[in-house]
Design a protein around this motif. Structure first.
Motif, mmCIF file in Angstrom:
data_model
loop_
_atom_site.group_PDB
_atom_site.id
_atom_site.type_symbol
_atom_site.label_atom_id
_atom_site.label_comp_id
_atom_site.label_asym_id
_atom_site.label_seq_id
_atom_site.Cartn_x
_atom_site.Cartn_y
_atom_site.Cartn_z
ATOM 1 N N VAL A 155 1.029 -1.191 0.130
ATOM 2 C CA VAL A 155 0.129 0.028 0.075
ATOM 3 C C VAL A 155 0.793 1.294 -0.034
ATOM 4 C CG1 VAL A 155 -1.593 1.318 1.218
ATOM 5 C CG2 VAL A 155 -1.872 -1.070 0.937
ATOM 6 N N GLN A 156 1.984 1.330 0.823
ATOM 7 C CA GLN A 156 2.952 2.421 0.932
ATOM 8 C C GLN A 156 3.690 2.615 -0.446
ATOM 9 O OE1 GLN A 156 6.022 1.793 3.598
ATOM 10 N NE2 GLN A 156 6.410 4.147 3.737
ATOM 11 N N ASP A 157 3.961 1.642 -1.260
ATOM 12 C CA ASP A 157 4.467 1.726 -2.361
ATOM 13 C C ASP A 157 3.555 2.324 -3.471
ATOM 14 O OD1 ASP A 157 6.899 0.760 -1.373
ATOM 15 O OD2 ASP A 157 6.578 -1.266 -2.400
ATOM 16 N N ALA A 158 2.186 1.986 -3.432
ATOM 17 C CA ALA A 158 1.246 2.236 -4.126
ATOM 18 C C ALA A 158 0.973 3.581 -4.085
ATOM 19 C CB ALA A 158 -0.075 1.481 -4.135
ATOM 20 N N MET A 159 0.959 4.063 -2.918
ATOM 21 C CA MET A 159 0.647 5.513 -2.449
ATOM 22 C C MET A 159 1.776 6.578 -3.144
ATOM 23 S SD MET A 159 -1.110 5.385 1.040
ATOM 24 C CE MET A 159 -2.742 4.991 1.372
ATOM 25 N N ILE A 160 2.963 5.876 -2.764
ATOM 26 C CA ILE A 160 4.109 6.828 -3.212
ATOM 27 C C ILE A 160 4.258 6.864 -4.921
ATOM 28 C CG2 ILE A 160 6.609 6.667 -3.462
ATOM 29 C CD1 ILE A 160 6.630 5.660 -0.690
ATOM 30 N N LYS A 161 3.931 5.845 -5.355
ATOM 31 C CA LYS A 161 3.816 5.692 -7.077
ATOM 32 C C LYS A 161 2.493 6.650 -7.423
ATOM 33 C CE LYS A 161 5.497 1.031 -7.622
ATOM 34 N NZ LYS A 161 5.379 -0.361 -8.052
ATOM 35 N N LEU A 162 1.640 6.822 -6.784
ATOM 36 C CA LEU A 162 0.293 7.832 -7.262
ATOM 37 C C LEU A 162 1.001 9.247 -7.076
ATOM 38 C CD1 LEU A 162 -2.635 7.792 -7.873
ATOM 39 C CD2 LEU A 162 -3.052 8.193 -5.458
ATOM 40 N N LEU B 133 -6.862 5.345 -10.830
ATOM 41 C CA LEU B 133 -5.422 5.343 -10.750
ATOM 42 C C LEU B 133 -4.776 4.628 -9.978
ATOM 43 C CD1 LEU B 133 -4.410 8.942 -12.275
ATOM 44 C CD2 LEU B 133 -4.106 6.813 -13.508
ATOM 45 N N PHE B 134 -5.393 4.952 -8.844
ATOM 46 C CA PHE B 134 -4.734 4.439 -7.445
ATOM 47 C C PHE B 134 -4.952 2.893 -7.473
ATOM 48 C CE2 PHE B 134 -5.040 2.787 -3.214
ATOM 49 C CZ PHE B 134 -3.852 3.171 -2.803
ATOM 50 N N THR B 135 -6.292 2.334 -7.825
ATOM 51 C CA THR B 135 -6.667 0.998 -7.878
ATOM 52 C C THR B 135 -5.894 0.209 -9.035
ATOM 53 O OG1 THR B 135 -8.914 1.619 -7.254
ATOM 54 C CG2 THR B 135 -8.563 -0.650 -8.248
ATOM 55 N N ARG B 136 -5.578 0.800 -9.918
ATOM 56 C CA ARG B 136 -4.803 0.087 -11.095
ATOM 57 C C ARG B 136 -3.333 0.037 -10.415
ATOM 58 N NH1 ARG B 136 -5.815 -3.900 -14.012
ATOM 59 N NH2 ARG B 136 -4.088 -3.999 -15.708
ATOM 60 N N GLN C 100 -3.079 -2.668 -7.901
ATOM 61 C CA GLN C 100 -3.297 -4.099 -8.503
ATOM 62 C C GLN C 100 -2.008 -4.351 -9.017
ATOM 63 O OE1 GLN C 100 -5.716 -6.161 -7.809
ATOM 64 N NE2 GLN C 100 -6.638 -4.519 -6.743
ATOM 65 N N ASN C 101 -1.219 -3.282 -9.713
ATOM 66 C CA ASN C 101 0.095 -3.743 -10.351
ATOM 67 C C ASN C 101 1.132 -3.937 -9.384
ATOM 68 O OD1 ASN C 101 -0.950 -3.655 -13.005
ATOM 69 N ND2 ASN C 101 -0.408 -1.420 -13.206
ATOM 70 N N THR C 102 1.004 -3.315 -8.243
ATOM 71 C CA THR C 102 1.910 -3.604 -7.277
ATOM 72 C C THR C 102 1.889 -4.944 -6.529
ATOM 73 O OG1 THR C 102 1.964 -1.075 -6.796
ATOM 74 C CG2 THR C 102 3.159 -2.500 -5.176
#
Length: 187
Positions: free
Chosen positions: A36-43, A58-61, A64-66
């Motif tokens: 979750v942290q990685d996904a938030m940083i990427k977003l 965007l965040f959901t995708r 899922q990719n993460t």
């Protein structure tokens, strides 16, 4: 363009749900938190300049990719660490950090202790059964009924057709209903 405040509000609003979704997928709280942290940083780094309305999809995708990246890395790691995993002691699971469904404000005081225990047991059963669903069914179910995405948004987030989303959701709800009935849960 989303302001910093809008981005921060969005991330705060999806944090718990994203953690729960990741925890269901990976069945490890520490890994779920990292994902979750990685996904938030990427977003925030790559898409923070997008309009606020685009952030949920965007965040959901990204999430899922993460998750997919996590499983790919885990598969590679497991090829040489399988033997070592049997030597490590089982984690102590005294507390369940996954949040439980809270009663509406003001109603918890009116709820008896027996009702609270019963509700917590039902929630635990539902979480167990959701975790047992196949990955695509679980993903479609959580996006549609937990994240409240419509069919088109869910299809876009999952990278599949709307018909596939409907099929996955139908199978998931039927499987959950059957499993809950078998365990004596009637809602």
């Amino acid at each position: 363009m989303a302001t910093r405040e809008e981005l921060a509000e969005f991330l705060a609003s999806v944090e718990r749900r994203a953690f729960k979704q990741a925890a269901f997928a990976v069945r490890d709280d520490d890994s779920a938190l990292d994902i979750v942290q990685d996904a938030m940083i990427k977003l925030s780094e790559n898409y923070g300049d997008r309009p606020a309305a685009e952030l949920p999809l965007l965040f959901t995708r990204i999430l899922q990719n993460t998750l997919h990246d996590h499983f790919r890395r885990q598969k590679v790691r497991s090829t040489w660490t399988t033997l070592f995993s049997s030597l490590t002691p089982a984690d102590d699971e005294d507390a369940d950090p996954l949040e439980t469904l809270e009663a509406l404000a003001g109603s918890q005081a009116a709820e008896s202790a027996a009702d609270q225990v019963s509700r917590e047991q039902v929630i635990a059963i539902i979480e167990e059964e959701v975790a047992k669903l196949p990955a695509r069914q679980r993903e479609a179910f959580l996006l549609r009924y937990w994240e409240d995405f419509d069919v088109a948004e869910t299809a876009a987030a999952m990278g599949c057709s709307e018909g596939s989303v409907k099929t996955h959701c139908s199978r998931a709800t039927h499987a959950l209903a059957r499993a809950l009935r078998e365990r004596g849960v009637t809602l």
